[in-house]
Design an enzyme around this catalytic site. Structure first.
Site, short mmCIF file in Angstrom:
data_model
loop_
_atom_site.label_atom_id
_atom_site.label_comp_id
_atom_site.label_asym_id
_atom_site.label_seq_id
_atom_site.Cartn_x
_atom_site.Cartn_y
_atom_site.Cartn_z
N GLY A 214 -2.26 39.82 39.64
CA GLY A 214 -1.80 40.26 38.32
C GLY A 214 -0.29 40.38 38.17
O GLY A 214 0.19 41.13 37.31
N ASN B 210 1.67 38.10 36.98
CA ASN B 210 2.02 37.56 35.65
C ASN B 210 1.68 38.57 34.56
O ASN B 210 2.43 38.71 33.59
CB ASN B 210 1.30 36.23 35.40
CG ASN B 210 2.03 35.07 36.06
OD1 ASN B 210 3.12 34.71 35.64
ND2 ASN B 210 1.43 34.51 37.11
N HIS C 277 -0.28 27.55 35.12
CA HIS C 277 -0.69 26.82 36.31
C HIS C 277 0.55 26.61 37.20
O HIS C 277 1.60 26.20 36.70
CB HIS C 277 -1.30 25.48 35.91
CG HIS C 277 -1.80 24.69 37.08
ND1 HIS C 277 -2.95 25.02 37.76
CD2 HIS C 277 -1.28 23.61 37.71
CE1 HIS C 277 -3.12 24.16 38.76
NE2 HIS C 277 -2.13 23.31 38.75
C1 GRF Z 1 -0.39 32.19 39.58
O1 GRF Z 1 0.27 31.36 40.49
C2 GRF Z 1 -0.96 31.39 38.46
O2 GRF Z 1 -0.18 30.30 38.08
C3 GRF Z 1 -2.27 30.93 39.04
O3 GRF Z 1 -2.73 32.02 39.80
C4 GRF Z 1 -1.62 32.82 40.20
C5 GRF Z 1 -1.88 34.18 39.68
O4 GRF Z 1 -0.97 35.11 40.14
N1 GRF Z 1 -3.15 30.47 38.02
P1 GRF Z 1 -0.98 36.58 39.57
O5 GRF Z 1 -2.42 37.09 39.59
O6 GRF Z 1 -0.42 36.56 38.18
O7 GRF Z 1 -0.12 37.37 40.51
#
Ligand code: GRF
Length: 212
Positions: free
Chosen positions: A11, A13, A109
């Protein structure tokens, strides 16, 4: 614009969105709810810590995708979500979700699509020996990591990189780019025309969204 974020993992992001939102940097976008298919993931703890409502739809409880999709849809609709952000959400969405939020689901992605779709994208890129890697934010369609590309950001692959170092460099760009795109969409500056995305004038693409 009401935003729902779907997560499965750490999480970070989601945290970037929470932090930018707190600083008033998401424009008219407001985080309303976080949904997850993984009951005890760290992303849900981040949502709770931020005081955001959250819900869990455990995919293991559903024998068919339609039911899973429908439960997700209801969780989001309960909070009048307009825009769905897949931020490390590790399930493919089906027709029910796509139909419920047409053109209003985006995914981040960790590769420069259309190269290296699917899982372990950073390792795919690293193993391929690319010199430039990066991340992509795109609208979601029925494919895996397909759909109109909204924004991309590139990072260099360093000589002494391992996959982890590359992953971290890409992730930092994800955290920068995702809030910018959410803000741009909420400001209605992102439109799809003929399966391609156009970012309307007014968004300084060169400086704030470093699309390749
Ligand atoms: C990120 O690298 C995103 O691009 C991919 O999964 C990862 C998720 O990271 N789809 P987080 O859960 O946001 O730390």
């Amino acid at each position: 614009m009401n935003v729902g974020v779907l997560v499965s993992g750490s999480g970070t992001n989601l945290q970037a969105l929470i932090d930018r939102g707190r600083r008033g940097e998401l424009g008219p976008a407001v985080l309303r709810v976080v949904g997850s298919n993984v009951p005890d993931c760290a992303a849900l703890a981040r949502a709770r810590a931020a005081g955001l409502p959250s819900f869990v739809v455990d995919h293991r409880d559903y024998s068919a995708r339609a039911g899973f999709d429908r439960a997700l849809m209801l969780g989001l609709r309960a909070h009048q979500v307009d825009l769905v952000v897949l931020a490390g959400f590790m399930r493919v969405l089906g027709d029910e979700m796509l139909a419920a939020f047409p053109g209003r689901i985006i995914n981040i992605h960790p590769a420069l699509l259309p190269a290296f779709a699917g899982v372990r994208a950073q390792k795919q890129a690293f193993d391929a020996g690319v010199r430039i890697a990066g991340c992509t934010i795109h609208f979601v369609d029925s494919g895996v990591d397909t759909g109109p590309i909204i924004a991309q950001s590139a990072v260099l692959v360093h000589e002494d990189d391992d996959v982890e170092a590359l992953r971290a460099r890409i992730l930092a760009e994800e955290h920068r780019l995702l809030p910018l795109v959410v803000k741009a969409i909420a400001e209605r500056r992102v439109v799809i025309e003929d399966h391609k995305v156009r970012i309307l004038a007014g968004l300084p693409t060169g400086d704030t969204i470093r699309s390749l």
